[in-house]
Structures are given as structure tokens and as C-alpha cells.
Design an enzyme around this catalytic site. Structure first.
Site, PDB file in Angstrom:
ATOM      1  N   GLU A  16       0.837  -1.214   0.000  1.00 25.09           N
ATOM      2  CA  GLU A  16       0.000   0.000   0.000  1.00 25.09           C
ATOM      3  C   GLU A  16       0.860   1.248   0.000  1.00 25.09           C
ATOM      4  O   GLU A  16       1.799   1.380   0.794  1.00 25.09           O
ATOM      5  CB  GLU A  16      -0.910  -0.039   1.229  1.00 25.09           C
ATOM      6  CG  GLU A  16      -2.359   0.235   0.914  1.00 25.09           C
ATOM      7  CD  GLU A  16      -2.975  -0.796  -0.032  1.00 25.09           C
ATOM      8  OE1 GLU A  16      -3.011  -0.532  -1.256  1.00 25.09           O
ATOM      9  OE2 GLU A  16      -3.434  -1.847   0.444  1.00 25.09           O
ATOM     10  N   ALA A  72     -15.422   3.402  -2.431  1.00 22.97           N
ATOM     11  CA  ALA A  72     -15.147   2.350  -1.446  1.00 22.97           C
ATOM     12  C   ALA A  72     -13.680   1.944  -1.446  1.00 22.97           C
ATOM     13  O   ALA A  72     -13.294   0.986  -0.780  1.00 22.97           O
ATOM     14  CB  ALA A  72     -16.020   1.131  -1.734  1.00 22.97           C
ATOM     15  N   GLY A  73     -12.853   2.655  -2.207  1.00 26.57           N
ATOM     16  CA  GLY A  73     -11.439   2.278  -2.282  1.00 26.57           C
ATOM     17  C   GLY A  73     -11.225   1.049  -3.140  1.00 26.57           C
ATOM     18  O   GLY A  73     -10.233   0.340  -2.992  1.00 26.57           O
ATOM     19  N   SER A  94     -11.375   1.160  -6.589  1.00 26.89           N
ATOM     20  CA  SER A  94     -10.971   1.607  -7.928  1.00 26.89           C
ATOM     21  C   SER A  94     -12.111   1.683  -8.930  1.00 26.89           C
ATOM     22  O   SER A  94     -11.952   1.284 -10.090  1.00 26.89           O
ATOM     23  CB  SER A  94      -9.846   0.738  -8.489  1.00 26.89           C
ATOM     24  OG  SER A  94      -8.687   0.981  -7.786  1.00 26.89           O
ATOM     25  N   SER A  95     -13.226   2.243  -8.490  1.00 27.95           N
ATOM     26  CA  SER A  95     -14.279   2.510  -9.471  1.00 27.95           C
ATOM     27  C   SER A  95     -13.758   3.501 -10.512  1.00 27.95           C
ATOM     28  O   SER A  95     -14.131   3.426 -11.682  1.00 27.95           O
ATOM     29  CB  SER A  95     -15.528   3.063  -8.786  1.00 27.95           C
ATOM     30  OG  SER A  95     -15.216   4.238  -8.074  1.00 27.95           O
ATOM     31  N   GLU A 153      -6.318  10.549 -14.652  1.00 28.55           N
ATOM     32  CA  GLU A 153      -6.581  10.605 -13.209  1.00 28.55           C
ATOM     33  C   GLU A 153      -5.740  11.678 -12.517  1.00 28.55           C
ATOM     34  O   GLU A 153      -6.231  12.408 -11.665  1.00 28.55           O
ATOM     35  CB  GLU A 153      -6.328   9.229 -12.583  1.00 28.55           C
ATOM     36  CG  GLU A 153      -6.557   9.233 -11.101  1.00 28.55           C
ATOM     37  CD  GLU A 153      -7.097   7.925 -10.546  1.00 28.55           C
ATOM     38  OE1 GLU A 153      -7.728   7.155 -11.285  1.00 28.55           O
ATOM     39  OE2 GLU A 153      -6.888   7.703  -9.348  1.00 28.55           O
ATOM     40  N   ASP A 162      -3.849   0.870  -9.889  1.00 31.30           N
ATOM     41  CA  ASP A 162      -5.238   0.516 -10.195  1.00 31.30           C
ATOM     42  C   ASP A 162      -5.442   0.312 -11.695  1.00 31.30           C
ATOM     43  O   ASP A 162      -6.099  -0.636 -12.127  1.00 31.30           O
ATOM     44  CB  ASP A 162      -6.180   1.616  -9.677  1.00 31.30           C
ATOM     45  CG  ASP A 162      -5.837   2.055  -8.256  1.00 31.30           C
ATOM     46  OD1 ASP A 162      -5.216   1.255  -7.536  1.00 31.30           O
ATOM     47  OD2 ASP A 162      -6.172   3.190  -7.885  1.00 31.30           O
ATOM     48  N   TYR A 185      -3.866  11.789   0.983  1.00 30.88           N
ATOM     49  CA  TYR A 185      -3.077  10.969   0.063  1.00 30.88           C
ATOM     50  C   TYR A 185      -1.871  11.776  -0.447  1.00 30.88           C
ATOM     51  O   TYR A 185      -0.725  11.299  -0.421  1.00 30.88           O
ATOM     52  CB  TYR A 185      -3.955  10.510  -1.096  1.00 30.88           C
ATOM     53  CG  TYR A 185      -3.292   9.534  -2.038  1.00 30.88           C
ATOM     54  CD1 TYR A 185      -3.459   8.156  -1.866  1.00 30.88           C
ATOM     55  CD2 TYR A 185      -2.501   9.970  -3.086  1.00 30.88           C
ATOM     56  CE1 TYR A 185      -2.855   7.253  -2.724  1.00 30.88           C
ATOM     57  CE2 TYR A 185      -1.890   9.077  -3.950  1.00 30.88           C
ATOM     58  CZ  TYR A 185      -2.067   7.722  -3.771  1.00 30.88           C
ATOM     59  OH  TYR A 185      -1.463   6.831  -4.627  1.00 30.88           O
TER      60      TYR A 185
HETATM   61  C1  GLA Z   1      -4.970   4.367  -4.353  1.00 31.41           C
HETATM   62  C2  GLA Z   1      -4.135   4.813  -5.543  1.00 31.41           C
HETATM   63  C3  GLA Z   1      -3.063   3.793  -5.872  1.00 31.41           C
HETATM   64  C4  GLA Z   1      -2.267   3.380  -4.647  1.00 31.41           C
HETATM   65  C5  GLA Z   1      -3.204   3.057  -3.489  1.00 31.41           C
HETATM   66  C6  GLA Z   1      -2.473   2.790  -2.211  1.00 31.41           C
HETATM   67  O1  GLA Z   1      -5.709   3.257  -4.701  1.00 31.41           O
HETATM   68  O2  GLA Z   1      -4.959   5.024  -6.643  1.00 31.41           O
HETATM   69  O3  GLA Z   1      -2.231   4.301  -6.889  1.00 31.41           O
HETATM   70  O4  GLA Z   1      -1.333   4.356  -4.307  1.00 31.41           O
HETATM   71  O5  GLA Z   1      -4.137   4.089  -3.252  1.00 31.41           O
HETATM   72  O6  GLA Z   1      -1.721   1.634  -2.307  1.00 31.41           O
END
Ligand code: GLA
Length: 392
Positions: free
Chosen positions: A46, A133-134, A136-137, A170, A182, A234
Site C-alpha cells: 500500500e 469504497a477504495g 478503484s471505481s 486521473e 489501479d 493521500y
Molecule cells: C490508491 C491509488 C493507488 C495506490 C493506493 C495505495 O488506490 O490510486 O495508486 O497508491 O491508493 O496503495
């Protein structure tokens, strides 16, 4: 059989029919084709992608479907069955689109920047990747659109070019300074496997994930605490990592050693760098443990990863901590928060016959803690983005 109401991935053939019918109704013509691109859940690694590190995500069975038709003029129209506001604009407006449409218009813009001769297009998207929701939509949206537009234009599909265009959309149009994991997994995953991506070498390879054989399921719990990568946390973590690399005199934290990091004097920056250096090592250890089918070891590594994100990188939250601790107490082999953090989802490796019990325990713990109800889904590793209609 599980009795839990999981968030469904949907039948691909139903989703194709739904998006085709809605396209015809919205634009008055049949689409030329429909593509599908998956969301993802990260097993481990991560915030390592933008530090030139290693990551190990899987593609979800949940995906976004994009229907497209070329137009005779240069206008771009983008609609979504999951969003209220459609977007319309000419080529000059693409790079200043905002909101959800920025991720799709940004891709059309980035493909043009990459030399693809993109005319006007009508696009309609529809999918089942939970939003915010984390999972990657946004990458699923970008990658489905990128593949659809390229296929409709008729240029040979170069997956790296698509990945790069989606990342530009993005970071430069949507304004989320993310790292590329993602989009890479959405376009390069393979069914039944995780994808080991090396952001220093620029390579990726499948890593077998025989969950079924092992009697395990990958349970994803969406805390419903909204995470947004365009918010500050982030970017702050990213800046701390860059500051750490600068202070150590290395091009990125991939080149840093734990002993050099341990000697750093700025407490916050040292802890951020400690997470990255140890997390990259945990990805390697996970790959080794998976090859040996040592699931207890994978569980131990997951728990260590969560502690590192909670204590050193400080990207967890109360809901994620409860989901992770409760999953382990209720019988998960291991669990951790996943994705960018500050909300979003956790994952747990759970023996199949314990899944319902783990879900119930998390639901009860959320009520007891005064949190809103979470949502759950099962992540069986699915395929990468593909053309789904007409049948290839
Ligand atoms: C998000 C970002 C990714 C990555 C993750 C953390 O999903 O889009 O590029 O940095 O956070 O691992």
C-alpha cells in the site's frame, strides 16, 4: 452456501444488455461495441506504487461496462447509469471536465495527447464497482472508456499506452495524484491470480492465488466511510515519502534501506518511510508464502501490514481498525485495510465456512461502536479489461 447479502458483481451478459439498451435509448443509435474493465482490491503493497515499489492487487469480478459509438463531429457525450449528470463538450473542454466525468473525458483527452486520432464519441457507462469504497471505481471507468475508444477507432490496442493515458486522466484531469496500480491491474490482471507489479522495473507478472483449493475466500468489507483521493491526506503522504527520499539522497524509497531510514531524525517522515520500506518487503514475503501455500504466514503478514498503516503511515480509521480486528477475532486467517486509506475497505482471508460468522461479527461490532452499517463483497480474482460485445 453463504446466507450473507453480498454486493453482487452482476452477470456480465445482463450488464451488457442493460448498457446497450440504455445507449440506444439515450443516443438513438446502437453502440459500436461494449468493453468491460474491473475494479481491484489490493492484497498487499500500500502506497508503494508511487515509491517505485511492489504491489500485489487482484481484479474484482465487479466491473464497469462502457458502450461507445463514433460521431461524425468532434463532440463528446458521456453518460452513466450510476450518475445523474451527463457531460457534453468539444475537444477543448475535455481536459477541464470536473466531477465523475473528469475520469472519462480525461481519458479521451489523454488518448488524443498520446497520438490516437479520436473523433467525437458518444459513451455510456454502467457498472457494479462500489463508488468511493477504495475499490478503484475510477480506474474501472477510465480503463473501460480507454479500451472502448481505442477499439472503436480501430487502432491496435497497446495496453501500456492505455494504462499511461488512464493515469494521465486521473492525475492531470481529475487531480488525484495516484500511483498507477489501479489502472495497471485493471488492464493486465488474469483470472485466478494476483498481479505482482514492480514499479521500478516497469514489469508485472501473475501470481497464482488458489483460494478455492485452500478453502479460503477473500472477503472485502466496505466501511462506507467515503474516501476521496483528491482530498489532502493521500497527497500529504506522497509528499512525506518524497521528502524522505530527498533526505536520504535516493531517487525513491525503493532504494532506501531500513537501517538508513531508522536513523532519520524527523519522526513523522521516518515513520512514513518505515512503512514503505517494510511494506515492499512484505510484498516479497507474501509472494514467497503464496508459492509455499503458507496461508498462516500470509495472515501474519497482513496483520503486520495493517499495524504499519495504522501506526506508521497513519491512513487507517476507527471503522477500518474495527473491521480488521473483528475479522481476525472471528476466524479470519489475516486482515488489513486496503487501498488509499482514510476510509474505504478492508480485506480478510477467511476460511469459507467462517465467512458468514465473520460478516456477522463485523456487522455487530459496527453497531456496538455506533458506526453505520458496512457492505461486504467476495473478491474472486477476475480477468483484465476486455471487449465483451460483439462477442470477440
Ligand atoms: C490508491 C491509488 C493507488 C495506490 C493506493 C495505495 O488506490 O490510486 O495508486 O497508491 O491508493 O496503495
Amino acid at each position: 452456501m453463504s446466507s450473507t447479502p453480498f454486493v453482487a458483481a452482476g452477470e456480465p451478459s445482463d450488464l451488457v444488455e442493460e448498457v446497450r439498451a440504455a445507449f440506444a435509448e439515450t443516443y438513438g443509435v446502437e453502440p459500436a461495441l461494449v468493453t468491460r474493465a474491473p475494479g481491484r482490491v489490493n492484497l498487499i503493497g500500500e502506497h508503494t506504487d508511487y515509491n517505485r515499489g511492489l504491489v500485489l492487487p487482484v481484479a474484482l469480478p465487479h466491473a464497469t461496462f462502457a458502450a461507445v459509438a463514433l460521431r461524425d463531429d468532434d463532440q463528446v457525450r458521456i453518460g452513466s447509469l450510476e450518475q445523474d449528470e451527463p457531460w457534453t463538450g468539444g475537444p477543448d473542454a475535455l481536459s477541464s471536465a470536473t466531477g465523475w466525468a473528469a475520469y472519462a473525458a480525461g481519458v479521451v483527452w489523454a488518448l488524443g495527447e498520446a497520438g490516437i486520432p479520436v473523433p467525437g464519441v458518444d459513451l455510456l457507462v454502467h457498472g457494479t464497482v462500489p463508488l468511493g469504497a477504495g475499490l478503484s471505481s475510477s480506474a474501472a471507468l477510465e480503463c473501460s472508456v480507454a479500451l472502448a475508444v481505442c477499439a472503436a477507432v480501430g487502432v491496435p490496442v497497446d495496453r501500456q499506452l492505455l494504462i499511461d493515458a488512464c493515469i494521465r486522466a486521473e492525475t492531470e484531469v481529475a487531480g488525484a495524484p495516484t500511483g498507477g496500480m489501479d489502472q495497471t491491474v485493471s488492464l493486465r490482471a488474469s483470472s485466478g491470480a494476483a498481479l505482482l507489479i514492480d514499479f521500478d522495473e516497469g514489469t508485472s507478472e501473475p501470481v497464482a492465488l488458489p483460494l478455492e483449493e485452500a478453502g479460503l475466500a477473500l472477503l472485502v468489507t466496505d466501511t462506507r466511510v467515503k474516501h476521496a483521493l483528491v482530498d489532502g491526506g493521500y497527497a500529504e503522504r506522497r509528499a512525506d515519502c518524497e521528502a524522505a527520499a530527498d533526505a536520504l539522497g535516493v531517487p525513491s524509497l525503493r532504494q532506501a534501506t531500513l537501517s538508513s531510514v531508522s536513523a532519520m531524525t524527523d519522526d513523522r517522515v521516518r515513520r512514513r518511510a518505515t512503512h514503505i520500506v517494510t511494506e515492499i518487503e512484505r510484498v516479497r514475503e507474501t509472494v514467497t508464502a503464496l508459492a509455499a501455500q503458507d496461508w498462516d504466514e500470509v495472515g501474519r503478514i497482513f496483520r503486520a501490514s495493517h499495524a504499519s498503516m495504522r501506526d506508521d503511515f497513519e491512513i487507517s480509521c476507527a471503522e477500518l481498525d474495527v473491521a480488521v480486528a473483528t475479522a481476525v477475532e472471528a476466524g479470519a486467517v489475516g486482515a488489513r485495510m486496503t487501498g488509499g486509506g482514510f476510509g474505504g475497505s478492508s480485506i480478510a482471508l477467511v476460511p469459507v465456512d467462517r465467512v458468514d460468522a465473520v460478516v456477522r461479527a463485523i456487522d455487530v461490532a459496527f453497531v456496538a461502536a455506533g458506526f453505520g452499517p458496512p457492505a461486504h463483497l467476495l473478491a474472486s480474482p477476475g480477468p483484465a479489461a476486455e471487449l465483451v460485445w460483439p462477442a470477440p
